[in-house]
Design a protein around this motif. Structure first.
Motif, PDB file in Angstrom:
ATOM      1  N   LYS A  85     -61.029 -10.663  -5.240  1.00 12.65           N
ATOM      2  CA  LYS A  85     -59.844 -10.652  -4.365  1.00 12.65           C
ATOM      3  C   LYS A  85     -60.200 -11.103  -2.952  1.00 12.65           C
ATOM      4  CE  LYS A  85     -56.871  -7.262  -2.039  1.00 12.65           C
ATOM      5  NZ  LYS A  85     -56.508  -5.820  -1.953  1.00 12.65           N
ATOM      6  N   PHE A  86     -61.271 -10.541  -2.393  1.00 11.11           N
ATOM      7  CA  PHE A  86     -61.631 -10.891  -1.014  1.00 11.11           C
ATOM      8  C   PHE A  86     -62.318 -12.247  -0.947  1.00 11.11           C
ATOM      9  CE2 PHE A  86     -61.216  -6.227  -0.446  1.00 11.11           C
ATOM     10  CZ  PHE A  86     -60.178  -6.271   0.478  1.00 11.11           C
ATOM     11  N   TYR A  87     -63.016 -12.641  -2.011  1.00 16.76           N
ATOM     12  CA  TYR A  87     -63.553 -14.006  -2.065  1.00 16.76           C
ATOM     13  C   TYR A  87     -62.412 -15.014  -1.931  1.00 16.76           C
ATOM     14  CZ  TYR A  87     -64.732 -18.263  -4.726  1.00 16.76           C
ATOM     15  OH  TYR A  87     -64.858 -19.554  -5.156  1.00 16.76           O
ATOM     16  N   ARG A  88     -61.345 -14.816  -2.692  1.00 22.33           N
ATOM     17  CA  ARG A  88     -60.217 -15.739  -2.633  1.00 22.33           C
ATOM     18  C   ARG A  88     -59.536 -15.721  -1.256  1.00 22.33           C
ATOM     19  NH1 ARG A  88     -57.924 -17.628  -7.491  1.00 22.33           N
ATOM     20  NH2 ARG A  88     -59.195 -17.126  -9.323  1.00 22.33           N
ATOM     21  N   LYS A  89     -59.458 -14.542  -0.664  1.00 22.04           N
ATOM     22  CA  LYS A  89     -58.831 -14.445   0.655  1.00 22.04           C
ATOM     23  C   LYS A  89     -59.643 -15.205   1.703  1.00 22.04           C
ATOM     24  CE  LYS A  89     -57.084 -11.076   4.016  1.00 22.04           C
ATOM     25  NZ  LYS A  89     -56.931  -9.638   4.360  1.00 22.04           N
ATOM     26  N   MET A  90     -60.971 -15.092   1.642  1.00 22.96           N
ATOM     27  CA  MET A  90     -61.833 -15.838   2.566  1.00 22.96           C
ATOM     28  C   MET A  90     -61.692 -17.342   2.332  1.00 22.96           C
ATOM     29  SD  MET A  90     -65.426 -13.750   2.745  1.00 22.96           S
ATOM     30  CE  MET A  90     -65.437 -12.808   1.222  1.00 22.96           C
ATOM     31  N   TYR A  91     -61.704 -17.733   1.057  1.00 25.16           N
ATOM     32  CA  TYR A  91     -61.572 -19.152   0.713  1.00 25.16           C
ATOM     33  C   TYR A  91     -60.265 -19.721   1.267  1.00 25.16           C
ATOM     34  CZ  TYR A  91     -60.638 -23.280  -2.131  1.00 25.16           C
ATOM     35  OH  TYR A  91     -60.316 -24.550  -2.542  1.00 25.16           O
ATOM     36  N   ASP A  92     -59.169 -18.989   1.066  1.00 26.23           N
ATOM     37  CA  ASP A  92     -57.862 -19.453   1.538  1.00 26.23           C
ATOM     38  C   ASP A  92     -57.830 -19.566   3.062  1.00 26.23           C
ATOM     39  OD1 ASP A  92     -56.935 -19.582  -1.065  1.00 26.23           O
ATOM     40  OD2 ASP A  92     -55.915 -17.639  -0.999  1.00 26.23           O
ATOM     41  N   PHE A  93     -58.460 -18.610   3.749  1.00 27.31           N
ATOM     42  CA  PHE A  93     -58.487 -18.640   5.217  1.00 27.31           C
ATOM     43  C   PHE A  93     -59.234 -19.886   5.691  1.00 27.31           C
ATOM     44  CE2 PHE A  93     -59.941 -17.679   9.452  1.00 27.31           C
ATOM     45  CZ  PHE A  93     -58.948 -16.897  10.015  1.00 27.31           C
ATOM     46  N   GLY A  94     -60.396 -20.159   5.107  1.00 26.83           N
ATOM     47  CA  GLY A  94     -61.169 -21.329   5.506  1.00 26.83           C
ATOM     48  C   GLY A  94     -60.419 -22.624   5.250  1.00 26.83           C
ATOM     49  N   LYS A  95     -59.757 -22.704   4.095  1.00 29.94           N
ATOM     50  CA  LYS A  95     -59.009 -23.915   3.744  1.00 29.94           C
ATOM     51  C   LYS A  95     -57.833 -24.124   4.699  1.00 29.94           C
ATOM     52  CE  LYS A  95     -56.876 -26.198  -0.231  1.00 29.94           C
ATOM     53  NZ  LYS A  95     -56.523 -26.091  -1.672  1.00 29.94           N
ATOM     54  N   LYS A  96     -57.120 -23.049   5.003  1.00 29.30           N
ATOM     55  CA  LYS A  96     -55.946 -23.152   5.881  1.00 29.30           C
ATOM     56  C   LYS A  96     -56.325 -23.617   7.279  1.00 29.30           C
ATOM     57  CE  LYS A  96     -52.247 -20.323   7.891  1.00 29.30           C
ATOM     58  NZ  LYS A  96     -51.613 -18.974   7.925  1.00 29.30           N
ATOM     59  N   HIS A  97     -57.449 -23.112   7.786  1.00 30.40           N
ATOM     60  CA  HIS A  97     -57.827 -23.396   9.174  1.00 30.40           C
ATOM     61  C   HIS A  97     -58.927 -24.460   9.294  1.00 30.40           C
ATOM     62  CE1 HIS A  97     -55.307 -20.130  10.567  1.00 30.40           C
ATOM     63  NE2 HIS A  97     -55.869 -19.321   9.696  1.00 30.40           N
ATOM     64  N   HIS A  98     -59.270 -25.089   8.189  1.00 32.01           N
ATOM     65  CA  HIS A  98     -60.249 -26.190   8.177  1.00 32.01           C
ATOM     66  C   HIS A  98     -61.612 -25.748   8.729  1.00 32.01           C
ATOM     67  CE1 HIS A  98     -56.803 -28.709   7.234  1.00 32.01           C
ATOM     68  NE2 HIS A  98     -56.189 -28.234   8.307  1.00 32.01           N
TER      69      HIS A  98
END
Length: 268
Positions: A90-103
């Motif tokens: 769950k938190f792996y995906r949340k970190m991944y999404d944050f990085g992708k959103k903010h480049h």
């Protein structure tokens, strides 16, 4: 009280500015091991990135140890996992999404030392991290991995200015659930909330029946502060950050100037 266990940070501490172990350090570690003192590498690196240094120092066998991934996994020198605290999918995906959103370049380290990123345009820091840790680099999206895939740590990486820009925002987003630590100028790491170098050191030495007063920790950066707090003797390298020096009992010479052997001579 005599020192029975020494925890050595790797980058900026064990290694000089060329990424090598000084001859004086090898001699000091050998002398300590010959006296029956445990010497463990305590690092943000996975075991794959530590094993060749351990072999070079003679830290080998079932009764020698490493504290890896900032305390997420403690392991014997011959590969037996002793403690493990991982981050959920769950938190792996949340970190991944944050990085992708903010480049922001992002990768994770798996429990078996693989480095995984979802970025097809792989940042140089991620390549460097894989190379320095003798780790295999995979490009995988979260959906390409098992639904229960857990990680040892997540890493937001990049040039110092980029990490400076995002450190506070990332901390605000994740620190209520995860341990967020600036490992160095180019790496911001996120781990299980119970993880730190200090806690990994505590868990391991308790299993070995060694008291905090019998432990010396040597490091140079902010991710070393928790082991400074735990150890009876805290030593900061002369090249260490100002905050690390403030929390140390003693500041030795730099990693290019026999800092480890100087500390060993003073306290052993």
């Amino acid at each position: 009280m005599a020192i029975k266990f020494i925890a050595l940070d790797t980058d900026g501490t064990l290694l000089d500015s060329n990424g090598k172990i000084l001859p004086s350090t090898k001699e000091a570690v050998k002398k300590a091991l010959d006296q029956g003192i445990k010497v463990a590498l305590c690092s943000g690196r996975p075991i794959a990135g530590l094993k060749h240094f351990m072999d070079e120092l003679g830290i080998v066998g079932p009764d020698q140890y490493a504290i890896t991934l900032n305390g997420a996994i403690t392991i014997t020198a011959d590969g037996q996992v002793m403690t493990e605290d991982l981050v959920s999918n769950k938190f792996y995906r949340k970190m991944y999404d944050f990085g992708k959103k903010h480049h922001i370049p992002f990768n994770v380290v798996s429990p078996d030392s693989k480095i995984i990123t979802g970025d097809h345009d792989v940042d140089l820091m991620i390549y460097t991290q894989a190379y320095e840790n003798s780790a295999t680099l995979y490009i995988r999206q979260p959906d390409e991995l098992p639904a229960d895939f857990e990680i040892a740590k997540g890493c937001f990486v990049g040039k110092e200015q980029l990490i400076d820009q995002w450190e506070e925002k990332i901390s605000q987003e994740f620190e209520k659930d995860l341990y967020v630590v600036r490992a160095d100028s180019c790496f911001l790491e996120l781990l299980h909330p119970g993880v730190s170098k200090g806690n990994g050191l505590k868990e391991l030495t308790e299993k070995l029946g060694i008291k905090p007063d019998e432990v010396m920790a040597i490091g140079d950066e902010r991710n070393d502060l928790t082991m400074f707090e735990f150890a009876g003797t805290a030593v900061c390298m002369g090249n260490g950050s100002p905050v690390a020096k403030e929390h140390a009992d003693y500041v030795t010479a730099s990693n290019d100037e026999d800092g480890i052997s100087t500390a060993f001579e003073k306290f052993l």
